[in-house]
Enzyme design. Sequence first.
Site, PDB file in Angstrom:
ATOM      1  N   ASP A  71      -8.510   3.330   1.582  1.00  0.00           N
ATOM      2  CA  ASP A  71      -7.440   3.785   2.531  1.00  0.00           C
ATOM      3  C   ASP A  71      -8.097   4.275   3.887  1.00  0.00           C
ATOM      4  O   ASP A  71      -8.863   5.513   3.757  1.00  0.00           O
ATOM      5  CB  ASP A  71      -6.470   4.671   2.086  1.00  0.00           C
ATOM      6  CG  ASP A  71      -5.465   4.943   3.147  1.00  0.00           C
ATOM      7  OD1 ASP A  71      -5.618   4.376   4.166  1.00  0.00           O
ATOM      8  OD2 ASP A  71      -4.183   5.554   2.654  1.00  0.00           O
ATOM      9  N   CYS A  83      -1.475   0.766   7.051  1.00  0.00           N
ATOM     10  CA  CYS A  83      -2.700   0.325   7.417  1.00  0.00           C
ATOM     11  C   CYS A  83      -3.190  -1.155   6.465  1.00  0.00           C
ATOM     12  O   CYS A  83      -3.215  -2.074   7.324  1.00  0.00           O
ATOM     13  CB  CYS A  83      -3.784   1.566   7.071  1.00  0.00           C
ATOM     14  SG  CYS A  83      -3.665   2.800   8.156  1.00  0.00           S
ATOM     15  N   ARG A  84      -3.536  -0.838   5.400  1.00  0.00           N
ATOM     16  CA  ARG A  84      -3.850  -1.915   4.551  1.00  0.00           C
ATOM     17  C   ARG A  84      -2.887  -3.112   4.161  1.00  0.00           C
ATOM     18  O   ARG A  84      -3.089  -4.096   4.439  1.00  0.00           O
ATOM     19  CB  ARG A  84      -4.070  -1.100   3.256  1.00  0.00           C
ATOM     20  CG  ARG A  84      -5.339  -0.342   3.236  1.00  0.00           C
ATOM     21  CD  ARG A  84      -5.505   0.530   1.912  1.00  0.00           C
ATOM     22  NE  ARG A  84      -4.504   1.348   1.772  1.00  0.00           N
ATOM     23  CZ  ARG A  84      -4.430   2.024   0.615  1.00  0.00           C
ATOM     24  NH1 ARG A  84      -5.567   1.939  -0.310  1.00  0.00           N
ATOM     25  NH2 ARG A  84      -3.406   2.742   0.309  1.00  0.00           N
ATOM     26  N   SER A  85      -1.438  -2.691   3.834  1.00  0.00           N
ATOM     27  CA  SER A  85      -0.903  -3.892   3.476  1.00  0.00           C
ATOM     28  C   SER A  85      -0.377  -4.759   4.757  1.00  0.00           C
ATOM     29  O   SER A  85      -0.321  -5.840   4.709  1.00  0.00           O
ATOM     30  CB  SER A  85       0.613  -3.514   2.817  1.00  0.00           C
ATOM     31  OG  SER A  85       1.343  -2.560   3.470  1.00  0.00           O
ATOM     32  N   ASN A 110       2.449   1.501   4.225  1.00  0.00           N
ATOM     33  CA  ASN A 110       2.586   0.390   4.909  1.00  0.00           C
ATOM     34  C   ASN A 110       2.279   0.214   6.370  1.00  0.00           C
ATOM     35  O   ASN A 110       2.982  -0.190   7.320  1.00  0.00           O
ATOM     36  CB  ASN A 110       4.018  -0.368   4.761  1.00  0.00           C
ATOM     37  CG  ASN A 110       4.555  -1.529   5.005  1.00  0.00           C
ATOM     38  OD1 ASN A 110       5.518  -1.913   5.534  1.00  0.00           O
ATOM     39  ND2 ASN A 110       3.375  -2.535   5.070  1.00  0.00           N
ATOM     40  N   CYS A 132       0.815  -1.062  -0.149  1.00  0.00           N
ATOM     41  CA  CYS A 132      -0.051  -0.085  -0.023  1.00  0.00           C
ATOM     42  C   CYS A 132       0.889   1.248   0.125  1.00  0.00           C
ATOM     43  O   CYS A 132       1.949   1.040  -0.256  1.00  0.00           O
ATOM     44  CB  CYS A 132      -0.882  -0.200   0.995  1.00  0.00           C
ATOM     45  SG  CYS A 132      -0.189   0.154   2.824  1.00  0.00           S
TER      46      CYS A 132
END
Length: 166
Positions: free
Chosen positions: A127, A15-17, A13, A10
């Site tokens: 996000d 939150c999402r990934s 690095n 993401c």
Amino acid sequence: MDTHRILFVCMGNICRSPTAEGVFRKLVKQRGAENQFEIDSAGTGGWHIGCPADKRAQQAASERDIDLSALRARQVCVADTRYYDSLIAMDNDNRLRLLELADESHQPKVRLLLEYADSPDNLEVPDPYYGGENGFDLTLDLIEDACHKLLDQLLARRLAKRPRSR
């Protein structure tokens, strides 16, 4: 059989990934396939290098028995595009950044995570960083769905590649 190396990507690095990394690790462990995968995450930007996952992401994940506390942000590099077998982006912007980093021969490894979801209305994991608390739950829902399907596909492909005994 060789280990399949997968990198979730993401922007920062945090939150999402890392959430995708944590979810995928949990699913792999549940299937007893830990020795078949090497799992990591990174961001296309370097703002958060060395930082833990966002506390809200950690809290939402923790409520689903996913521990992100040991993960630390790092920035994706050209070597990653060569090393990993799958480069899984959370959105189109980060997919394009991965494609820019990768040599032409490695570009087919770059995919969007939600390409693996059942029937997404959108191929981008939103996000949650600037959204409210519910954004992290929605992100987790989307990531869990797609990671289940991704793992199913990778395990089926690995099974199909196994030499048949006579």
